[in-house]
Design a protein around this motif. Structure first.
Motif, PDB file in Angstrom:
ATOM      1  N   MET A  34       0.862  -1.184   0.000  1.00 39.91           N
ATOM      2  CA  MET A  34       0.000   0.000   0.000  1.00 39.91           C
ATOM      3  C   MET A  34       0.897   1.232   0.000  1.00 39.91           C
ATOM      4  O   MET A  34       2.093   1.136   0.301  1.00 39.91           O
ATOM      5  CB  MET A  34      -0.927  -0.002   1.215  1.00 39.91           C
ATOM      6  N   SER A  35       0.362   2.367  -0.363  1.00 37.66           N
ATOM      7  CA  SER A  35       1.186   3.568  -0.402  1.00 37.66           C
ATOM      8  C   SER A  35       1.511   4.034   1.008  1.00 37.66           C
ATOM      9  O   SER A  35       0.724   3.840   1.948  1.00 37.66           O
ATOM     10  CB  SER A  35       0.462   4.683  -1.159  1.00 37.66           C
ATOM     11  N   SER A  36       2.656   4.650   1.145  1.00 37.79           N
ATOM     12  CA  SER A  36       3.079   5.147   2.450  1.00 37.79           C
ATOM     13  C   SER A  36       2.112   6.207   2.967  1.00 37.79           C
ATOM     14  O   SER A  36       1.778   6.246   4.157  1.00 37.79           O
ATOM     15  CB  SER A  36       4.498   5.726   2.360  1.00 37.79           C
ATOM     16  N   VAL A  37       1.642   7.055   2.091  1.00 36.35           N
ATOM     17  CA  VAL A  37       0.701   8.122   2.476  1.00 36.35           C
ATOM     18  C   VAL A  37      -0.596   7.513   3.011  1.00 36.35           C
ATOM     19  O   VAL A  37      -1.128   7.943   4.040  1.00 36.35           O
ATOM     20  CB  VAL A  37       0.413   9.047   1.283  1.00 36.35           C
ATOM     21  N   HIS A  38      -1.092   6.495   2.327  1.00 34.85           N
ATOM     22  CA  HIS A  38      -2.340   5.851   2.757  1.00 34.85           C
ATOM     23  C   HIS A  38      -2.169   5.166   4.116  1.00 34.85           C
ATOM     24  O   HIS A  38      -3.037   5.276   5.003  1.00 34.85           O
ATOM     25  CB  HIS A  38      -2.791   4.827   1.719  1.00 34.85           C
ATOM     26  N   LEU A  39      -1.045   4.474   4.310  1.00 35.40           N
ATOM     27  CA  LEU A  39      -0.801   3.811   5.587  1.00 35.40           C
ATOM     28  C   LEU A  39      -0.710   4.830   6.718  1.00 35.40           C
ATOM     29  O   LEU A  39      -1.307   4.629   7.787  1.00 35.40           O
ATOM     30  CB  LEU A  39       0.495   2.996   5.515  1.00 35.40           C
ATOM     31  N   GLN A  40       0.015   5.922   6.489  1.00 36.31           N
ATOM     32  CA  GLN A  40       0.156   6.927   7.545  1.00 36.31           C
ATOM     33  C   GLN A  40      -1.186   7.570   7.883  1.00 36.31           C
ATOM     34  O   GLN A  40      -1.506   7.807   9.062  1.00 36.31           O
ATOM     35  CB  GLN A  40       1.157   8.001   7.109  1.00 36.31           C
ATOM     36  N   ARG A  41      -2.006   7.828   6.858  1.00 41.93           N
ATOM     37  CA  ARG A  41      -3.326   8.409   7.105  1.00 41.93           C
ATOM     38  C   ARG A  41      -4.214   7.447   7.881  1.00 41.93           C
ATOM     39  O   ARG A  41      -4.891   7.823   8.847  1.00 41.93           O
ATOM     40  CB  ARG A  41      -3.994   8.788   5.783  1.00 41.93           C
ATOM     41  N   LEU A  42      -4.211   6.179   7.499  1.00 42.27           N
ATOM     42  CA  LEU A  42      -5.021   5.165   8.162  1.00 42.27           C
ATOM     43  C   LEU A  42      -4.587   4.982   9.612  1.00 42.27           C
ATOM     44  O   LEU A  42      -5.426   4.879  10.522  1.00 42.27           O
ATOM     45  CB  LEU A  42      -4.891   3.844   7.400  1.00 42.27           C
ATOM     46  N   PHE A  43      -3.283   4.954   9.839  1.00 45.21           N
ATOM     47  CA  PHE A  43      -2.761   4.775  11.196  1.00 45.21           C
ATOM     48  C   PHE A  43      -3.179   5.937  12.091  1.00 45.21           C
ATOM     49  O   PHE A  43      -3.643   5.724  13.221  1.00 45.21           O
ATOM     50  CB  PHE A  43      -1.230   4.669  11.140  1.00 45.21           C
ATOM     51  N   LYS A  44      -3.040   7.157  11.583  1.00 43.02           N
ATOM     52  CA  LYS A  44      -3.366   8.328  12.402  1.00 43.02           C
ATOM     53  C   LYS A  44      -4.862   8.434  12.662  1.00 43.02           C
ATOM     54  O   LYS A  44      -5.292   8.794  13.772  1.00 43.02           O
ATOM     55  CB  LYS A  44      -2.868   9.602  11.728  1.00 43.02           C
ATOM     56  N   GLN A  45      -5.680   8.112  11.673  1.00 40.78           N
ATOM     57  CA  GLN A  45      -7.130   8.135  11.870  1.00 40.78           C
ATOM     58  C   GLN A  45      -7.552   7.127  12.947  1.00 40.78           C
ATOM     59  O   GLN A  45      -8.451   7.401  13.749  1.00 40.78           O
ATOM     60  CB  GLN A  45      -7.845   7.810  10.553  1.00 40.78           C
ATOM     61  N   THR A  46      -6.896   5.984  12.956  1.00 37.61           N
ATOM     62  CA  THR A  46      -7.289   4.913  13.879  1.00 37.61           C
ATOM     63  C   THR A  46      -6.734   5.123  15.274  1.00 37.61           C
ATOM     64  O   THR A  46      -7.447   4.964  16.274  1.00 37.61           O
ATOM     65  CB  THR A  46      -6.812   3.550  13.346  1.00 37.61           C
ATOM     66  N   PHE A  47      -5.462   5.512  15.372  1.00 39.23           N
ATOM     67  CA  PHE A  47      -4.790   5.535  16.675  1.00 39.23           C
ATOM     68  C   PHE A  47      -4.488   6.940  17.194  1.00 39.23           C
ATOM     69  O   PHE A  47      -3.895   7.089  18.271  1.00 39.23           O
ATOM     70  CB  PHE A  47      -3.493   4.732  16.602  1.00 39.23           C
ATOM     71  N   LYS A  48      -4.882   7.969  16.445  1.00 36.31           N
ATOM     72  CA  LYS A  48      -4.740   9.357  16.885  1.00 36.31           C
ATOM     73  C   LYS A  48      -3.289   9.759  17.155  1.00 36.31           C
ATOM     74  O   LYS A  48      -2.991  10.582  18.017  1.00 36.31           O
ATOM     75  CB  LYS A  48      -5.578   9.642  18.149  1.00 36.31           C
ATOM     76  N   GLN A  49      -2.365   9.160  16.444  1.00 36.42           N
ATOM     77  CA  GLN A  49      -0.959   9.525  16.522  1.00 36.42           C
ATOM     78  C   GLN A  49      -0.288   9.083  15.229  1.00 36.42           C
ATOM     79  O   GLN A  49      -0.769   8.183  14.550  1.00 36.42           O
ATOM     80  CB  GLN A  49      -0.274   8.868  17.722  1.00 36.42           C
ATOM     81  N   SER A  50       0.824   9.719  14.904  1.00 39.49           N
ATOM     82  CA  SER A  50       1.505   9.338  13.667  1.00 39.49           C
ATOM     83  C   SER A  50       2.238   8.027  13.857  1.00 39.49           C
ATOM     84  O   SER A  50       2.640   7.663  14.969  1.00 39.49           O
ATOM     85  CB  SER A  50       2.499  10.434  13.252  1.00 39.49           C
ATOM     86  N   ILE A  51       2.415   7.312  12.765  1.00 38.86           N
ATOM     87  CA  ILE A  51       3.100   6.030  12.848  1.00 38.86           C
ATOM     88  C   ILE A  51       4.566   6.218  13.248  1.00 38.86           C
ATOM     89  O   ILE A  51       5.134   5.421  13.999  1.00 38.86           O
ATOM     90  CB  ILE A  51       2.963   5.263  11.506  1.00 38.86           C
ATOM     91  N   GLY A  52       5.175   7.327  12.787  1.00 34.26           N
ATOM     92  CA  GLY A  52       6.566   7.595  13.147  1.00 34.26           C
ATOM     93  C   GLY A  52       6.726   7.850  14.635  1.00 34.26           C
ATOM     94  O   GLY A  52       7.668   7.353  15.269  1.00 34.26           O
ATOM     95  N   ALA A  53       5.807   8.652  15.217  1.00 35.25           N
ATOM     96  CA  ALA A  53       5.873   8.949  16.653  1.00 35.25           C
ATOM     97  C   ALA A  53       5.661   7.676  17.464  1.00 35.25           C
ATOM     98  O   ALA A  53       6.318   7.477  18.501  1.00 35.25           O
ATOM     99  CB  ALA A  53       4.828   9.997  17.017  1.00 35.25           C
ATOM    100  N   TYR A  54       4.762   6.812  17.002  1.00 31.94           N
ATOM    101  CA  TYR A  54       4.510   5.569  17.736  1.00 31.94           C
ATOM    102  C   TYR A  54       5.741   4.660  17.706  1.00 31.94           C
ATOM    103  O   TYR A  54       6.135   4.106  18.738  1.00 31.94           O
ATOM    104  CB  TYR A  54       3.311   4.842  17.133  1.00 31.94           C
TER     105      TYR A  54
END
Length: 459
Positions: A34-54
């Motif tokens: 999947m695209s990196s942009v899509h994964l980052q958006r999905l992660f932040k929408q679900t977990f309320k934090q960026s994937i990098g910060a997590y």
């Protein structure tokens, strides 16, 4: 939507298994096509934090174990967790925890880590099988500990706050509801169900409750049960009605006869009312709260003779209740199996045999008080030590074997409750029996519960 959830669960697993590797949004998006942009958006929408910060928070949190329990220098730890140089690691560590890695090593502060976002109670391994619970007490109401409860557990049992001595110390219906209510209400507000522990107990019972005439003592028993179970009606839907009524070290002759002769006679309730207090307690609870699941709770049920005596008691009380009332429903609907094990005496076959025996009761089973100690039975908090690699591995192996066994019997098991979050605050702290150490760092035992198949054959 279901596919997205599956992807995120796999992403979290991938992160957790690669904290010492180069893992980031780009590599993860490649792994899951999947695209990196899509994964980052999905992660932040679900977990309320960026994937990098997590990922950064999890790397920093995981590194604490190396700081406290290894001889690696800070630079080597920084590089091991993917920081390009030592100073970047130190600065990130200070921003997150408020002190440097070196200060942590010197002062051994309590650290509020970032736990994995995949709590084992909610993983596919357990969420369709049974609840995974924790105790709660005054100390665990602190946000540092309560955050772990919210992250990793989906059921709670108050350790002591619902016991008679803490709820009522005076004759005449004077109840101390305030703190117990605070615990129950806060837990429920966070969507976590509460199991009540305990209404009738040989210990932690005010002396006045069993004094006076037999009639007075029976009235005290009935009034107390009715008042407490009614007070929490609608909030607590299962209760340990009677706790630890059976004696230890029963003989074959005793267990082959009348179960009432197997009861502990040193109980103040037994002294006041005789063996019938057990059934009286359950009938009173049922009358006061028809919709609540009523449990008998005891320890040492892996031993065949005690298990046999408990089975006889439950069958006898349930059969008599149904015969005298015309009910088809059991009076005792649950059995709480306290499970305080020591690595030295662990016998999986014995535990399996007892579980098989209890399934014939046709009632709900719960592993009500689980811990695995690495030392002989010694009560008291604050006695934990740094575990040896051998003890940590054996403890993890036993937890893994237990949870694999519980999955085999998941059709009968409602709940598995850990009797303590961390080693320092455990009632058996000298044996380091919990899933988290005193710094709230997950131990090998935690990983074994999270992934039992990985640890079932490692000793």
């Amino acid at each position: 939507m279901r596919n997205q959830k599956d992807v995120l669960e796999k992403v979290l697993d991938k992160i957790e298994n690669n904290l010492k590797n180069d893992v980031n949004a780009d590599s993860l998006s490649d792994d899951f096509s999947m695209s990196s942009v899509h994964l980052q958006r999905l992660f932040k929408q679900t977990f309320k934090q960026s994937i990098g910060a997590y990922i950064r928070s999890r790397k920093l949190s995981a590194s604490i174990a190396d700081l406290l329990y290894s001889n690696l220098n800070v630079q080597d730890i920084a590089l091991e967790y993917g920081f390009s140089f030592e100073q970047a690691y130190i600065l990130s560590f200070r921003r997150k925890f408020g002190f440097t890695p070196g200060e942590l090593r010197r002062n051994r502060q309590l650290v509020k880590i970032t736990p994995p976002l995949t709590p084992f109670a909610q993983t596919s391994m357990y969420k369709n099988h049974f609840l995974v619970g924790s105790i709660i007490n005054d100390k665990y109401m602190d946000e540092t500990y309560f955050g772990i409860i919210k992250s990793h557990f989906n059921a709670v049992t108050p350790e002591n706050n619902l016991k008679p001595l803490l709820l009522t110390s005076n004759r005449g219906g004077a109840y101390n509801w305030t703190y117990a209510d605070k615990i129950v209400n806060r837990t429920l507000e966070n969507g976590i169900p509460v199991h009540g522990h305990v209404l009738v107990y040989h210990d932690m019972t005010p002396e006045w409750m069993t004094k006076g005439t037999k009639t007075e003592a029976e009235d005290n028993l009935k009034n107390y049960i009715t008042d407490v179970i009614t007070h929490y009606n609608g909030r607590i839907n299962s209760w340990d009605v009677v706790n630890e009524a059976m004696r230890d070290n029963l003989t074959a002759a005793e267990t082959s006869g009348d179960w009432k002769k197997c009861l502990r006679t040193d109980s103040s309730w037994h002294k006041a009312l005789g063996a019938n207090y057990v059934e009286t307690a359950f009938r009173t609870a049922r009358e006061a709260a028809p919709d609540v699941t009523l449990y008998y709770n005891d320890y040492g049920l892996e031993y065949p003779r005690k298990a046999d005596a408990v089975c006889k008691m439950i069958n006898d009380i349930n059969n008599r209740y149904k015969n005298t009332t015309g009910q088809t429903r059991n009076l005792i609907e649950g059995l709480g199996i306290q499970s305080h094990y020591q690595i030295k005496y662990f016998d999986e076959n014995q535990i399996r045999s007892s579980l098989k025996k209890f399934t014939a009761l046709n009632i709900e089973l719960s592993i009500s008080e689980l811990d695995v100690a690495t030392a002989e039975h010694e009560t008291g908090e604050g006695k934990d030590i740094v575990m040896s690699e051998h003890d940590a591995a054996v403890q993890a192996f036993i937890y893994a074997r237990l949870f694999r066994l519980y999955r085999e019997y998941a059709a009968y098991i409602k709940r598995v409750t850990m009797w303590g979050i961390d080693d320092y605050n455990s009632w058996l702290s000298a044996g380091n029996p919990c899933l988290f150490d005193r710094y709230l760092i997950p131990k090998k035992a935690f990983n074994a519960v999270f992934n039992p198949e990985k640890y079932c054959d490692i000793v």
